[in-house]
Design a protein around this motif. Structure first.
Motif, PDB file in Angstrom:
ATOM      1  N   LEU A  33      24.445  -9.334  10.403  1.00 26.92           N
ATOM      2  CA  LEU A  33      23.254 -10.073  10.317  1.00 26.92           C
ATOM      3  C   LEU A  33      22.136  -8.832  10.313  1.00 26.92           C
ATOM      4  CD1 LEU A  33      23.581 -12.970  12.989  1.00 26.92           C
ATOM      5  CD2 LEU A  33      23.095 -13.188  10.619  1.00 26.92           C
ATOM      6  N   TRP A  34      22.102  -7.958  11.113  1.00 27.56           N
ATOM      7  CA  TRP A  34      21.005  -6.934  11.028  1.00 27.56           C
ATOM      8  C   TRP A  34      21.679  -5.818  11.661  1.00 27.56           C
ATOM      9  CZ3 TRP A  34      19.804  -5.658  15.962  1.00 27.56           C
ATOM     10  CH2 TRP A  34      20.041  -6.599  16.960  1.00 27.56           C
ATOM     11  N   SER A  35      20.555  -4.694  11.427  1.00 22.95           N
ATOM     12  CA  SER A  35      21.231  -3.394  11.917  1.00 22.95           C
ATOM     13  C   SER A  35      19.629  -2.872  12.588  1.00 22.95           C
ATOM     14  CB  SER A  35      21.742  -2.449  10.737  1.00 22.95           C
ATOM     15  OG  SER A  35      22.846  -2.866  10.713  1.00 22.95           O
ATOM     16  N   SER A  52      -4.629  18.029  -5.279  1.00 19.46           N
ATOM     17  CA  SER A  52      -3.943  18.330  -4.367  1.00 19.46           C
ATOM     18  C   SER A  52      -2.677  17.597  -3.879  1.00 19.46           C
ATOM     19  CB  SER A  52      -5.176  18.170  -3.083  1.00 19.46           C
ATOM     20  OG  SER A  52      -5.586  16.924  -3.002  1.00 19.46           O
ATOM     21  N   VAL A  82       1.917  -4.196   9.336  1.00 18.73           N
ATOM     22  CA  VAL A  82       1.568  -3.451   8.203  1.00 18.73           C
ATOM     23  C   VAL A  82       0.152  -3.100   8.167  1.00 18.73           C
ATOM     24  CG1 VAL A  82       1.925  -3.295   5.843  1.00 18.73           C
ATOM     25  CG2 VAL A  82       3.819  -4.414   7.346  1.00 18.73           C
ATOM     26  N   ARG A 110       0.620  19.696  -3.320  1.00 19.37           N
ATOM     27  CA  ARG A 110       1.658  19.559  -2.368  1.00 19.37           C
ATOM     28  C   ARG A 110       3.062  18.993  -2.667  1.00 19.37           C
ATOM     29  NH1 ARG A 110      -0.275  16.234   2.900  1.00 19.37           N
ATOM     30  NH2 ARG A 110      -1.905  17.898   2.602  1.00 19.37           N
ATOM     31  N   ARG A 135      16.683  -9.031  16.654  1.00 22.43           N
ATOM     32  CA  ARG A 135      16.593  -7.577  16.099  1.00 22.43           C
ATOM     33  C   ARG A 135      15.372  -7.170  16.752  1.00 22.43           C
ATOM     34  NH1 ARG A 135      16.082  -7.625  10.134  1.00 22.43           N
ATOM     35  NH2 ARG A 135      17.285  -9.455  10.207  1.00 22.43           N
ATOM     36  N   ARG A 142     -12.119  19.277  -0.374  1.00 23.34           N
ATOM     37  CA  ARG A 142     -12.332  20.273  -1.659  1.00 23.34           C
ATOM     38  C   ARG A 142     -13.136  21.497  -1.125  1.00 23.34           C
ATOM     39  NH1 ARG A 142     -15.548  16.391  -5.739  1.00 23.34           N
ATOM     40  NH2 ARG A 142     -14.499  14.673  -4.878  1.00 23.34           N
ATOM     41  N   ASP A 173      21.681  -8.599   4.414  1.00 26.59           N
ATOM     42  CA  ASP A 173      20.523  -8.070   5.266  1.00 26.59           C
ATOM     43  C   ASP A 173      20.729  -6.584   5.262  1.00 26.59           C
ATOM     44  OD1 ASP A 173      18.922  -9.569   7.302  1.00 26.59           O
ATOM     45  OD2 ASP A 173      19.504  -7.775   8.567  1.00 26.59           O
ATOM     46  N   THR A 196      -1.661   1.978  -1.755  1.00 26.01           N
ATOM     47  CA  THR A 196      -1.648   1.541  -0.186  1.00 26.01           C
ATOM     48  C   THR A 196      -0.047   1.558   0.278  1.00 26.01           C
ATOM     49  OG1 THR A 196      -1.603  -0.797  -1.145  1.00 26.01           O
ATOM     50  CG2 THR A 196      -3.566   0.083  -0.074  1.00 26.01           C
ATOM     51  N   LEU A 250      -4.862   9.014   3.984  1.00 23.30           N
ATOM     52  CA  LEU A 250      -3.884  10.198   3.466  1.00 23.30           C
ATOM     53  C   LEU A 250      -4.428  11.374   4.053  1.00 23.30           C
ATOM     54  CD1 LEU A 250      -2.962   9.365  -0.232  1.00 23.30           C
ATOM     55  CD2 LEU A 250      -1.469   9.449   1.805  1.00 23.30           C
ATOM     56  N   PRO A 251      -3.324  12.107   4.728  1.00 22.93           N
ATOM     57  CA  PRO A 251      -3.917  13.458   5.187  1.00 22.93           C
ATOM     58  C   PRO A 251      -4.110  14.497   3.861  1.00 22.93           C
ATOM     59  CG  PRO A 251      -1.741  13.267   5.356  1.00 22.93           C
ATOM     60  CD  PRO A 251      -2.137  12.049   4.833  1.00 22.93           C
ATOM     61  N   LEU A 252      -5.288  14.303   3.310  1.00 21.91           N
ATOM     62  CA  LEU A 252      -5.682  15.313   2.266  1.00 21.91           C
ATOM     63  C   LEU A 252      -6.719  16.397   2.458  1.00 21.91           C
ATOM     64  CD1 LEU A 252      -6.131  12.850  -0.977  1.00 21.91           C
ATOM     65  CD2 LEU A 252      -4.154  14.281  -0.372  1.00 21.91           C
ATOM     66  N   PRO A 253      -6.560  17.724   2.031  1.00 20.38           N
ATOM     67  CA  PRO A 253      -7.327  18.715   2.490  1.00 20.38           C
ATOM     68  C   PRO A 253      -8.758  18.284   1.731  1.00 20.38           C
ATOM     69  CG  PRO A 253      -5.833  19.466   0.998  1.00 20.38           C
ATOM     70  CD  PRO A 253      -5.328  18.147   1.103  1.00 20.38           C
ATOM     71  N   VAL A 302      -9.679  15.866  -8.092  1.00 23.98           N
ATOM     72  CA  VAL A 302      -9.359  16.573  -7.108  1.00 23.98           C
ATOM     73  C   VAL A 302      -8.550  16.353  -6.250  1.00 23.98           C
ATOM     74  CG1 VAL A 302     -10.346  18.022  -5.225  1.00 23.98           C
ATOM     75  CG2 VAL A 302     -11.828  17.510  -7.211  1.00 23.98           C
ATOM     76  N   LYS A 314       0.683   5.073   0.585  1.00 26.68           N
ATOM     77  CA  LYS A 314       0.256   5.568   2.068  1.00 26.68           C
ATOM     78  C   LYS A 314       1.143   5.346   3.018  1.00 26.68           C
ATOM     79  CE  LYS A 314      -4.522   5.816   0.996  1.00 26.68           C
ATOM     80  NZ  LYS A 314      -5.847   4.856   1.082  1.00 26.68           N
ATOM     81  N   ILE A 315       1.793   4.026   3.227  1.00 25.24           N
ATOM     82  CA  ILE A 315       2.799   3.756   4.223  1.00 25.24           C
ATOM     83  C   ILE A 315       3.996   4.462   4.058  1.00 25.24           C
ATOM     84  CG2 ILE A 315       3.685   1.861   5.335  1.00 25.24           C
ATOM     85  CD1 ILE A 315       2.097   0.002   3.857  1.00 25.24           C
ATOM     86  N   LEU A 354      -1.085   0.140   9.653  1.00 25.08           N
ATOM     87  CA  LEU A 354      -0.432   1.298   8.998  1.00 25.08           C
ATOM     88  C   LEU A 354      -1.203   1.703   7.779  1.00 25.08           C
ATOM     89  CD1 LEU A 354       3.460   0.695   9.043  1.00 25.08           C
ATOM     90  CD2 LEU A 354       2.252   2.483  10.104  1.00 25.08           C
ATOM     91  N   GLN A 355      -1.680   0.677   7.022  1.00 23.69           N
ATOM     92  CA  GLN A 355      -2.497   0.834   5.844  1.00 23.69           C
ATOM     93  C   GLN A 355      -3.684   1.606   6.115  1.00 23.69           C
ATOM     94  OE1 GLN A 355      -2.556  -2.743   3.773  1.00 23.69           O
ATOM     95  NE2 GLN A 355      -0.461  -2.601   2.956  1.00 23.69           N
ATOM     96  N   PHE A 415     -13.022  26.293  -4.582  1.00 26.24           N
ATOM     97  CA  PHE A 415     -12.026  25.619  -5.588  1.00 26.24           C
ATOM     98  C   PHE A 415     -13.025  24.972  -6.614  1.00 26.24           C
ATOM     99  CE2 PHE A 415     -10.728  21.326  -6.975  1.00 26.24           C
ATOM    100  CZ  PHE A 415      -9.597  21.948  -7.546  1.00 26.24           C
ATOM    101  N   LYS A 464      -4.436   3.943   8.110  1.00 30.89           N
ATOM    102  CA  LYS A 464      -4.569   5.383   7.908  1.00 30.89           C
ATOM    103  C   LYS A 464      -4.702   6.119   6.738  1.00 30.89           C
ATOM    104  CE  LYS A 464      -1.670   5.169  12.106  1.00 30.89           C
ATOM    105  NZ  LYS A 464      -0.505   5.313  12.644  1.00 30.89           N
ATOM    106  N   LEU A 508       3.867   8.266   5.462  1.00 29.09           N
ATOM    107  CA  LEU A 508       3.612   8.518   6.666  1.00 29.09           C
ATOM    108  C   LEU A 508       5.192   8.480   7.232  1.00 29.09           C
ATOM    109  CD1 LEU A 508       1.110   5.786   8.127  1.00 29.09           C
ATOM    110  CD2 LEU A 508       0.923   8.171   7.957  1.00 29.09           C
TER     111      LEU A 508
END
Lengths: 469, 593
Positions: free
Chosen positions: B314-316, A290, B409, A294, B354, B422, A199, A256, B417-420, A286, A259-260, B412-413, B426, B415, A263
């Motif tokens: 078993l788990w942590s 970037s 999950v 980074r 858990r 262009r 586990d 994908t 990516l925090p990209l700037p 581009v 990306k997770i 989460l996906q 540039f 979201k 985070l």
């Protein structure tokens, strides 16, 4: 057997049975509050704990070994290692046969980076204990590793694994084996570890990454998926699995995953590098730039990122920037042929064919079995008009093809188009137009070549990351 | 957790008393039907360390304190159990203090039992035996004898004697005790109970005691004699928490968490426990989940680990804050066992297996949590915090703990990516580079070369600069200063000894100049001893020779830059090679017309 104070009915006097007043005034035992010290210490109630320690030390006239021991532990946790060491030494003077104190002292010494002394203390503790435990062996192995005695380290790590079957010892043994480049044994150990702690996300991930290193991506994928099933956001496992999907050119899936992971670990160099490579493969230059920038910002001296950046800049037709990065990569890793080849390509774009040829021939010299490099070198020599070298490179190329080197389509196409020149050298005249066609061709070829590179690159990047951990 | 879950808590805040001022440690709070009428009371100890205030045993009926009595010693833990089958069923409350177990029934003390003391070392018992026989002694001899025995093995009495200073007091002290043998008390460190013959709410239980020296005692619930005695482990292990499962008469497992990080198991008939699990970090708390007998352990590094009864992990899980206590939360009506995890800053998480299923908060860091019936209410959580607050929380009868997935999950996906973005700059730059890459490259390379050249020049300039010349190897540093406008100058040299340990001796300074330009008052200066880290100043006057002709004729002898110089050499006696050489660029004389 039990010395009970008989069934006294008198409630308020039960702590002072009339039987023997003398016995009652027997001084309270020294160990009276040891349990309380321990309890408050581990619960982080340090102030409370210190208060008890001071009370107990005052009561026992500075002879309570356990109070000293706890005091030392607290000092160590607070970062006063030297003071802690002194306290432990005091402790040891009181009870010279206490292996636990010796072990704590050794830990202090280890933290102070005095590995030789730490090792001696551990070994002494080992000789004091009748049956040394896995922890001690683990620590000894760690010391030997720090001191560079890999053989001994391995021996003790083995011992530790045998005694404890603990995750930590497995991890250490794997680390030692990997450092010896004994991937096969490391994988065997990792298998044992995953069997023993089915586990443990860490062990599963480690084992998956080892398989990945050994090139068995099927097993790697299995292990990493197991790890992710247990902890869907484990960034290391996500990185590994993303890397495998990238190799299968499923860049969106890989993205994908990354990306997770990113985070949870926004400062991971390998992650940003791989995301950059993914974008590059998806022709989103581009974004690729970037992301790679980074990554470079986090690790400015990582040659792999620099190399990848140079590739992306070449793809966006910015050879001047690409040259700078290629140059930096060469300076960081002059032993890597690919860096020199890349420098050659950028110079070629900058219309400096002579220097390009120099760089490329250097690259070919250090990696004589690379088909693409040989092909590109042949092309370059053709452009500069050095037909004798063209012949040499062509010959080499054909040799390589015959020995069964895997030749990408584009490379073979290029070589076919070069064949006329090969004959033209008899006439001693280079066809200008041919050269132009070739240049276009090369750019594609270079790009293709890069994509390959990026692939291997990327896993390399990840490995580096792993070694650090 | 979604927002709707956040807003509706499953817990009702029944009562919070911030001024209770309690110091209650884990395993020092129990919920028990103290008078035998089904009205459950909270029994806690209130620990006081000061010498003048005693620790107290307190009983709460509902949220009101109804009973408060002093304890003779620092309480370690509290248990309650049914000792017999007599009606009405009134449980016995046991409080462990020092090496004694005090037993209360109906809140009246009715029995005290003492854990058997440890055997004394042979030398010590021999010593006291002879003392008892002879009734006469020499205190110095006794001290000498006692000092031979390791301090920690001595009885507390002998330890005290060794700590006394004046021989008079020692004699008095020995006289006081001369008629009795010393004992080495075995302090109780933890307690628990085990069901004797049946699994049942009212079944008879046996108390279990763990002691400082690693002994485990199982007591008879009626006469409190020892039913079974064992050692915790084959290595040195001090019991810290005891949990048990099974029946004493049939088969049982006692799980002992030790200070040293071992978790040991003791089964029926064993005289010595076996180490089951070894945990690298300190164990903070441990609970045994009934049914599966899983061992849930909290460690000091924010870890929550679960092991099977055979010791397989078993788990942590990792908690957000460091854990201070655990508490089993059995929910009989839905047949579910949860573990409440009390953490620093007052957060209490409830884990089912858990999975984190619920949370609630306490006013500050919980010190002990108990869960069970209070009064007529079935499911109440009582929390005593480190700050002394006592807080009662009632679990709503409608509380639903059915599985609810936390952040999945796919969320989460989603979201990005925090990209700037262009930027225009540039794009413009890359466009320009695309158009004229070769020129950019060439200009860049040229500029780079120029920059390197300038740097190299600056370096050379700096190296030949006259101020602050030093010789690292010899640990000396020389600096020069030229005063005056001319034609008369004063040159002041400072020779510094950089070495912090050694003195400099045997040095001399030689000036060298073209006699056509300058005449100096002294050309050689012998330098006296320079102590470590100090410097020595010397000066020489320079007179510029003001002949028109000379300045014109000897242009060739000028320095390349066109300045006149004086050279300085620092030499050591007998060595022709100077250890330091410097050039002083002399300023031109300002002619006043």
């Amino acid at each position: 057997m039990l010395l009970n104070g008989k069934g006294l009915a008198s409630a308020n006097r039960m702590d002072k049975p009339a039987k023997d007043i003398l016995d009652c005034s027997e001084p309270p035992p020294m160990e009276k509050l040891n349990w309380l010290m321990h309890l408050q210490h581990i619960r982080g109630e340090i102030d409370f704990c210190k208060k008890i320690i001071n009370l107990e030390l005052a009561r026992s006239d500075g002879k309570n070994e356990y109070a000293f021991f706890k005091q030392g532990s607290i000092l160590k946790e607070e970062g006063h290692i030297q003071e802690a060491l002194e306290i432990f030494q005091k402790c040891l003077k009181m009870n010279p046969d206490n292996a636990i104190i010796l072990r704590e002292m050794a830990k202090c010494l280890y933290d102070m980076r005095r590995f030789r002394l730490a090792l001696n203390a551990y070994l002494e503790a080992e000789s004091l204990l009748k049956n040394p435990d896995w922890k001690l062996c683990y620590f000894i192995a760690q010391c030997y590793l720090k001191l560079g005695n890999i053989e001994k380290a391995k021996e003790y790590a083995h011992k530790s694994v045998k005694m404890g079957k603990q995750e930590e010892s497995y991890g250490l043994l794997m680390k030692i084996l990997v450092s010896e480049r004994d991937l096969k044994s490391a994988i065997a150990v990792s298998n044992a570890a995953t069997e023993c702690c089915p586990d443990s996300v860490n062990m599963l991930t480690e084992s998956g990454l080892l398989y990945l290193k050994a090139g068995q991506s099927q097993y790697a994928f299995e292990r990493l998926s197991q790890a992710l099933a247990l902890e869907p956001s484990h960034s290391k496992a996500l990185l590994g699995i993303g890397c495998i999907t990238m190799k299968h050119e499923e860049y969106d899936v890989a993205l994908t995953k990354f990306k997770i992971a990113v985070l949870h670990e926004p400062e991971s160099v390998a992650l940003w590098n791989n995301i950059g490579v993914c974008f590059y493969a998806k022709q989103k230059f581009v974004a690729a730039i970037s992301c790679l920038k980074r990554a470079l910002w986090i690790a400015p001296l990582n040659w792999k990122i620099i190399y990848n950046l140079a590739l992306v800049y070449l793809a966006t037709q910015q050879p001047a920037s690409a040259f700078n990065f290629a140059c930096a990569a060469v300076n960081l890793r002059p032993d890597v042929a690919e860096c020199f080849a890349l420098l050659g390509y950028t110079l070629f774009y900058l219309k400096d064919a002579e220097n390009a040829l120099k760089a490329l021939s250097h690259a070919c010299a250090s990696a004589p079995n690379d088909v693409t490099m040989t092909a590109n070198a042949a092309l370059l020599t053709a452009v500069t008009g050095d037909f004798k070298s063209v012949l040499n490179y062509m010959k080499k190329y054909h040799e390589l093809v015959e020995t069964g080197e895997n030749v990408p389509n584009e490379v073979s196409r290029l070589m076919e188009s070069l064949a006329p020149i090969h004959q033209a050298d008899q006439t001693g005249r280079a066809d200008r137009e041919d050269g132009v066609v070739d240049i276009n061709e090369t750019s594609e070829n270079v790009a293709k070549n890069d994509a390959d590179m990026a692939g291997t690159e990327e896993s390399g990047g990840k490995y580096m990351e792993e070694d650090e951990v | 957790m979604s927002r709707s879950e956040l807003s509706v808590s499953r817990w009702l805040e029944a009562h919070t008393d911030r001024g209770a001022g309690l110091t209650t440690l884990p395993r020092n709070a129990i919920l028990t039907d103290i008078v035998g009428n089904g009205d459950y009371h909270l029994v806690i100890t209130d620990l006081k360390l000061d010498n003048d205030t005693k620790s107290r045993l307190k009983v709460y009926k509902g949220t009101l304190m109804t009973h408060d009595q002093a304890l003779s010693n620092t309480p370690n833990s509290v248990i309650s159990f049914y000792a017999d089958l007599n009606e009405p069923r009134i449980p016995v409350v046991g409080v462990a203090c020092g090496s004694e177990l005090f037993l209360y029934k109906n809140l009246k003390p009715f029995y005290k039992c003492k854990v058997p003391s440890c055997p004394l070392s042979e030398q010590e018992s021999e010593l006291w035996k002879t003392l008892m026989e002879k009734q006469d002694f020499n205190s110095e001899d006794i001290i000498k004898e006692l000092k031979k025995i390791p301090f920690s093995l001595l009885s507390s009495r002998s330890q005290h004697i060794l700590n006394l200073e004046s021989p008079l007091k020692i004699e008095e002290y020995i006289r006081k005790y001369i008629n009795s043998m010393p004992t080495k008390e075995n302090v109780i460190t933890c307690m628990s109970t085990i069901e004797k013959t049946t699994h049942d709410k009212y079944s008879v239980n046996c108390p279990i005691i763990g002691t400082e020296f690693g002994n485990i005692y199982i007591l008879d619930p009626q006469n409190f004699s020892i039913l079974h005695q064992a050692n915790t482990c084959n290595v040195k292990a001090t019991p810290f928490i005891i949990e048990c499962s099974g029946l004493y008469d049939i088969e049982f497992r006692i799980i002992v968490a030790c200070r040293e990080g071992y978790i040991c198991i003791l089964r029926k008939g064993w005289l010595e426990g076996k180490s089951l699990i070894q945990i690298t970090n300190d164990i903070v708390d441990m609970v045994l989940i009934p049914g599966d007998n899983f061992i849930t352990v909290a460690t000091a590094d924010k870890g929550l680990h679960c092991y099977t009864k055979r010791g397989q992990k078993l788990w942590s899980a990792t908690t957000t804050n460091s854990i201070t206590c655990l508490c089993l939360v059995p929910l009989d009506h839905i047949n579910m066992y949860m573990v409440a995890v009390g953490m620093k800053n007052g957060l209490i998480h409830l884990y089912h297996g858990r999975h984190l299923t619920d949370f609630t908060v306490a006013p500050d860091t919980p010190s002990v949590i108990v869960f069970g019936p209070v009064g007529q209410e079935e499911n109440v959580m009582v929390i005593v915090t480190m700050g002394g607050t006592i807080s009662f929380k009632i679990l709503k009868r409608t509380a639903d703990f059915s599985n609810r997935n936390h952040e999945s999950v796919p969320v989460l996906q989603g979201k990005p990516l925090p990209l700037p973005k262009r930027s225009k700059l540039f794009l413009e730059q890359s466009l320009r580079e695309r158009q004229s890459a070769v020129e950019i490259h060439q200009t860049f390379q040229q500029d780079l070369l120029r920059l390197r050249l300038t740097t190299a020049r600056a370096l050379v300039q700096n190296l030949s600069d006259q101020s602050g010349v030093g010789n690292e190897k010899e640990n000396i540093k020389l600096s020069a200063q030229v005063l005056g406008l001319g034609p008369k100058f004063t040159v002041i040299l400072t020779l510094e000894n950089i070495n912090p340990n050694k003195v400099l001796t045997g040095l001399s300074v030689t000036f060298h100049s073209n006699p056509i330009f300058y005449t100096l008052t002294t050309y050689i200066i012998t330098v006296p001893l320079i102590p470590p880290s100090l410097s020595y100043k010397m000066e020489t006057r320079v007179q510029e020779t003001m002949s028109e002709t000379s300045s014109e004729t000897s242009v060739a002898e000028l320095e390349p830059a066109g300045v006149k110089v004086i050279r300085v050499f620092v030499t050591r006696y007998d060595h022709p090679r100077p250890i330091l050489a410097a050039t002083i660029n002399m300023p031109p004389t300002e002619f006043m017309v």
